[in-house]
Design a protein around this motif. Structure first.
Motif, PDB file in Angstrom:
ATOM      1  N   GLN A  57      22.223  19.522  38.287  1.00  9.28           N
ATOM      2  CA  GLN A  57      21.308  20.208  37.695  1.00  9.28           C
ATOM      3  C   GLN A  57      20.016  20.222  38.438  1.00  9.28           C
ATOM      4  OE1 GLN A  57      19.568  17.681  34.069  1.00  9.28           O
ATOM      5  NE2 GLN A  57      19.954  19.378  33.217  1.00  9.28           N
ATOM      6  N   ARG A  58      19.086  21.528  38.192  1.00  7.27           N
ATOM      7  CA  ARG A  58      17.858  21.465  38.707  1.00  7.27           C
ATOM      8  C   ARG A  58      17.092  20.272  38.519  1.00  7.27           C
ATOM      9  NH1 ARG A  58      12.887  24.247  38.011  1.00  7.27           N
ATOM     10  NH2 ARG A  58      13.840  25.271  36.106  1.00  7.27           N
ATOM     11  N   VAL A  99      16.438  18.291  28.658  1.00  8.27           N
ATOM     12  CA  VAL A  99      17.223  17.650  29.724  1.00  8.27           C
ATOM     13  C   VAL A  99      18.608  17.014  29.246  1.00  8.27           C
ATOM     14  CG1 VAL A  99      15.662  17.739  31.356  1.00  8.27           C
ATOM     15  CG2 VAL A  99      15.945  15.538  30.091  1.00  8.27           C
ATOM     16  N   PHE A 108      11.168  20.945  29.356  1.00 12.06           N
ATOM     17  CA  PHE A 108      12.359  21.288  29.533  1.00 12.06           C
ATOM     18  C   PHE A 108      13.265  20.344  28.804  1.00 12.06           C
ATOM     19  CE2 PHE A 108      10.724  23.153  33.368  1.00 12.06           C
ATOM     20  CZ  PHE A 108      11.550  24.352  33.523  1.00 12.06           C
ATOM     21  N   PRO A 134      17.215  23.091  32.357  1.00  9.06           N
ATOM     22  CA  PRO A 134      17.202  23.223  33.880  1.00  9.06           C
ATOM     23  C   PRO A 134      18.715  23.717  34.383  1.00  9.06           C
ATOM     24  CG  PRO A 134      16.287  21.427  33.320  1.00  9.06           C
ATOM     25  CD  PRO A 134      16.862  21.800  32.134  1.00  9.06           C
ATOM     26  N   VAL A 191      13.647  18.856  37.613  1.00 12.42           N
ATOM     27  CA  VAL A 191      12.261  19.268  37.107  1.00 12.42           C
ATOM     28  C   VAL A 191      11.194  18.074  37.135  1.00 12.42           C
ATOM     29  CG1 VAL A 191      12.751  21.238  35.992  1.00 12.42           C
ATOM     30  CG2 VAL A 191      12.891  18.989  34.850  1.00 12.42           C
TER      31      VAL A 191
END
Length: 378
Positions: free
Chosen positions: A171-172, A258, A256, A123, A174
């Motif tokens: 951080q995006r 992370v 993803f 991300p 998800v």
């Protein structure tokens, strides 16, 4: 003494050391009954900033009690202070990944660049104030660099365009299931120990706090090959050694990476069990370049869940059930939000093991009155 163990909670490492027949000296923030039972000597180090090591106190205790040259294994809780790791290594060699490697993997910008280079989904992150385009309108998390346990993670308000706090990053977020993959690596090859499913133990102040794990579980069939390839590529590109874990978020459409944890972690509770050999022994051998040809699969699924104190409390006099680990002594004070103990269970499947663990947790909370408010000091 054969080895020193240092972690916020050294109990999983200590249990593995005892299983391997090592006489261990442990340093952590709790010195609970189980850690004391598993080690030759157990030392409680002073805390600072909530639940972090007082580095000077740790170094003083290490120098006073551990002979020069006694090897050290580090667990969770030091990744945000690689300078402290370096101080430890100046006198006692670390059997695991060097501070310089940990610093790179806990640098969100460096890890994002490495993941992009290796084609591993990661991300978007930034250390700067976000713009409207930075995350494309997706929800955003703020995390502490090198933080562990999830209590340091918060969700940003949608209209908050301020920079992250010092020592933090954005951080995006998800959505999906949290999975962790435990590997054993010698720097040039790696073996898969197993995957686990994780969950949160959230409250209003800690929406992303680590709640526990169950495993072994299968990786999602649609992404398993890609996830394994990505985990191995990161591990071997960095020359990681010993037990390391990689955390993922997986949903129906994507996966993803992370986080990378370049040290033994909480899932020792899941995998350090027959017929697997003691994982600490495997960790030490891998740090010396040796890997087993194959690793057996645990005979049963295991689940371990953390109970956090709902209020300031005093630990009751009642005897702890045999399925409880990280047991604080009777009369100990536990502050609201601090970890109290770990509840464990086994079963033929991860789902059964987790269900049994949750049943035991509810019974423990009820029978021990663990929601009781601590009485004020006279």
């Amino acid at each position: 003494m054969d080895i020193a163990l240092i972690a916020i909670s050294a109990r999983p490492l200590a249990a593995s050391a005892a299983r391997a027949g090592f006489a261990a000296l442990s340093f952590d923030l709790f010195a609970d009954l189980d850690t004391c039972a598993h080690t030759a000597r157990c030392v409680r180090v002073h805390k600072k900033n909530g639940c972090a090591f007082d580095g000077d106190d740790l170094i003083q205790a290490l120098h006073s009690l551990a002979p020069t040259g006694l090897p050290v294994v580090l667990g969770g809780g030091l990744e945000d202070d690689t300078a402290l790791m370096t101080r430890i290594a100046e006198r006692n060699p670390i059997l695991g990944n060097a501070p310089a490697i940990v610093r790179v993997l806990k640098d969100p910008i460096a890890l994002a660049a490495l993941a992009a280079h290796l084609g591993v989904p990661f991300p978007a992150v930034t250390l700067e104030a976000p713009t409207a385009e930075t995350f494309g309108g997706a929800p955003v998390l703020e995390k502490k660099i090198g933080g562990a346990g999830g209590a340091h993670i918060s969700r940003r308000a949608p209209d908050d365009l301020s920079p992250p706090a010092p020592g933090h990053y954005l951080q995006r977020e998800v959505e999906g299931q949290s999975l962790s993959l435990l590997l054993l690596s010698n720097g040039s090859a790696a073996r898969i120990v197993g995957a686990s499913r994780q969950w949160r133990s959230q409250d209003e102040e800690h929406p992303f706090r680590y709640g526990g794990a169950t495993g072994p579980v299968a990786l999602p069939e649609a992404f398993a090959a890609e996830m394994l390839k990505g985990a191995l590529s990161i591990t071997l590109a960095c020359g990681l050694v010993g037990l390391v874990s990689l955390d993922f978020v997986v949903n129906d459409d994507s996966w993803f990476l992370v986080e990378v944890n370049p040290r033994p972690g909480a899932t020792l509770d899941i995998f350090d069990t027959d017929p697997l050999p003691p994982l600490l022994g495997l960790h030490l051998a891998a740090c010396g370049g040796k890997l087993p040809e194959v690793l057996p699969v645990p005979a049963q699924a295991h689940a371990a869940g953390v109970i956090y104190a709902a209020h300031d409390m005093v630990v009751p006099q009642d005897a702890w059930p045999e399925f409880v680990a990280d047991r604080p002594p009777a009369g100990a004070s536990v502050l609201k939000g601090a970890p109290l103990c770990t509840v464990r269970a086994t079963g033929p499947t991860p789902e059964v093991a987790e269900a049994r663990m949750r049943e035991r947790t509810q019974a423990l909370l009820r029978d021990f009155g663990l929601g009781a408010v601590m009485e004020p000091a006279p």
